[in-house]
Design a protein around this motif. Structure first.
Motif, PDB file in Angstrom:
ATOM      1  N   ASN A 108       0.846  -1.191   0.000  1.00  0.00           N
ATOM      2  CA  ASN A 108       0.000   0.000   0.000  1.00  0.00           C
ATOM      3  C   ASN A 108       0.886   1.248   0.000  1.00  0.00           C
ATOM      4  OD1 ASN A 108      -1.652   2.168   0.593  1.00  0.00           O
ATOM      5  ND2 ASN A 108      -2.868   1.074   2.124  1.00  0.00           N
ATOM      6  N   ASN A 126       0.300   4.215  -0.024  1.00  0.00           N
ATOM      7  CA  ASN A 126      -0.157   5.330   0.816  1.00  0.00           C
ATOM      8  C   ASN A 126       0.375   5.262   2.235  1.00  0.00           C
ATOM      9  OD1 ASN A 126      -1.798   6.607  -1.120  1.00  0.00           O
ATOM     10  ND2 ASN A 126      -3.426   5.150  -0.748  1.00  0.00           N
ATOM     11  N   GLN A 135      -7.834   1.685   0.700  1.00  0.00           N
ATOM     12  CA  GLN A 135      -8.990   2.576   0.863  1.00  0.00           C
ATOM     13  C   GLN A 135     -10.200   1.818   1.421  1.00  0.00           C
ATOM     14  OE1 GLN A 135      -9.209   5.753   0.889  1.00  0.00           O
ATOM     15  NE2 GLN A 135      -7.215   6.285   0.014  1.00  0.00           N
ATOM     16  N   ASP A 170      -8.124   7.772  -2.925  1.00  0.00           N
ATOM     17  CA  ASP A 170      -6.804   8.286  -2.495  1.00  0.00           C
ATOM     18  C   ASP A 170      -6.822   9.818  -2.515  1.00  0.00           C
ATOM     19  OD1 ASP A 170      -5.657   5.779  -2.149  1.00  0.00           O
ATOM     20  OD2 ASP A 170      -4.651   5.758  -4.100  1.00  0.00           O
ATOM     21  N   ASP A 189      -8.017  11.272   1.114  1.00  0.00           N
ATOM     22  CA  ASP A 189      -6.712  11.467   1.780  1.00  0.00           C
ATOM     23  C   ASP A 189      -5.986  12.756   1.385  1.00  0.00           C
ATOM     24  OD1 ASP A 189      -6.894   9.230   3.328  1.00  0.00           O
ATOM     25  OD2 ASP A 189      -5.814   7.924   1.944  1.00  0.00           O
ATOM     26  N   GLY A 228       0.437  12.845  -0.616  1.00  0.00           N
ATOM     27  CA  GLY A 228      -0.592  12.105  -1.354  1.00  0.00           C
ATOM     28  C   GLY A 228      -0.181  11.814  -2.790  1.00  0.00           C
ATOM     29  N   ALA A 259       2.461   8.992  -3.184  1.00  0.00           N
ATOM     30  CA  ALA A 259       1.849   7.656  -3.134  1.00  0.00           C
ATOM     31  C   ALA A 259       1.097   7.375  -4.438  1.00  0.00           C
ATOM     32  CB  ALA A 259       0.902   7.570  -1.941  1.00  0.00           C
ATOM     33  N   SER A 306       1.432   4.431  -7.263  1.00  0.00           N
ATOM     34  CA  SER A 306       0.294   3.589  -7.661  1.00  0.00           C
ATOM     35  C   SER A 306       0.082   3.639  -9.171  1.00  0.00           C
ATOM     36  CB  SER A 306      -0.987   4.042  -6.952  1.00  0.00           C
ATOM     37  OG  SER A 306      -0.864   3.869  -5.562  1.00  0.00           O
TER      38      SER A 306
END
Lengths: 212, 212
Positions: free
Chosen positions: A49, A51, A66, B100, B104, B139, B142, B146
């Motif tokens: 993850n 994040n 999430q 996300d 976040d 944020g 990350a 992803s």
């Protein structure tokens, strides 16, 4: 199925409630958000993850972050115990109540934000508490008004939905920060009804193996 | 259908993009978040949306708040132009990217939070900017990681999804706060591709009637 979470994480708590309500067998793995400078920052967890937050659900080859996406996954994969109303309008209105909490209250008050206020902005604990209470009270006042329109036995009508699944962890958190919950009778009526159910009780932070 | 929004609101911007992509006719009504002490706090708007935030969608008798619930409503009611992948795993993974941003990043950096930092915590503009940049950079770092796994032409594969719809307003915002976006090549590749599309362009803040 494995859920990487933390006993006090509201987002992980949401998923634990859903797993219990849907009676899904799932191994709970603790990612301690405080120990070792925060285990969520470890290289191995970051792989899972990016994040560096909890929860993460791993189901076979798939890993999913999430909490709201995880609730959605469980809803689509295990529809027998429905946690959302069927009709379009009811469906999205119950979701909106859940987002009131997941998008407008919780993100302002989680551990990393409170840590930033202390460590980077050098705010005292009293200011941190004021910050916390401010955003919860603003959010809960609005939710209290919304529930006056939507509430039955639960937040949205007489069936448990994502709204209740998001609400109970947020109330747990608010009480931890000494928010006076007596000003929110609709919220507390639903909360007390949910807390009496074993699926909610077993998901509570204190019941988790990593609770300290 | 009527959308109550504000030109600079990222959440309203998301919905405008979705409306354009789905070619839905919708009247845009401005709720000015700054004028008159914030028109979102007026009694008439509060009736519509107890959260005193934008956007709110009104469709006939129904009024719905929360941009993510509105995207969901549009998706279910107008499925012809799909803004989410069909397969379960792809569907929830695209949603996770959207969350996300929506859960976040954005909640920490919207107008009411920045105002609270100034007005209640007496933080200078430089600290407010530092706060803003901190949460966007955390944020986006990350998200950049992803996207390295999920990106095709767009955030999730080769089709536009909620992830792109949430991303473009967040990048707009980040640029407003002078975040160095060159550190996020995956994000910017997708952003530039989206921005070239008329549906995204027409939804941009500067294109709105209430832009000042």
């Amino acid at each position: 199925m494995k859920l990487f979470g933390y006993w006090r994480s509201s987002a992980a708590y949401r998923v634990r409630i859903a797993l219990n309500l849907k009676k899904i067998d799932c191994e709970l793995i603790s990612i301690h958000l405080v120990k070792d400078g925060g285990q969520q920052h470890s290289q191995s967890y970051k792989e899972l993850n990016p994040n560096e937050l909890v929860p993460t659900l791993v189901d076979g080859e798939m890993s999913l972050n999430q909490s709201m996406a995880i609730l959605d996954y469980l809803e689509q994969k295990y529809p027998d115990v429905a946690l959302l109303p069927k009709g379009l309008e009811d469906n999205v209105k119950a979701k909106a109540l859940a987002y009131d909490i997941a998008c407008d209250i919780h993100p302002l008050n989680n551990l990393r934000v409170l840590s930033y206020l202390s460590n980077e902005l050098n705010q005292e604990d009293a200011i941190k508490k004021q910050w916390y209470q401010h955003w919860v009270v603003v959010g809960f006042k609005a939710l209290e008004a919304s529930l006056a329109r939507t509430k039955g036995l639960f937040c949205y009508g007489d069936e448990i939905s994502w709204a209740d699944i998001c609400l109970i962890p947020q109330v747990y958190n608010a009480e931890r920060f000494n928010v006076d919950m007596s000003q929110f009778p609709n919220i507390m009526e639903v909360t007390n009804r949910c807390r009496a159910l074993p699926e909610f009780w077993a998901a509570a932070p204190e019941q988790q193996a990593d609770a300290t």
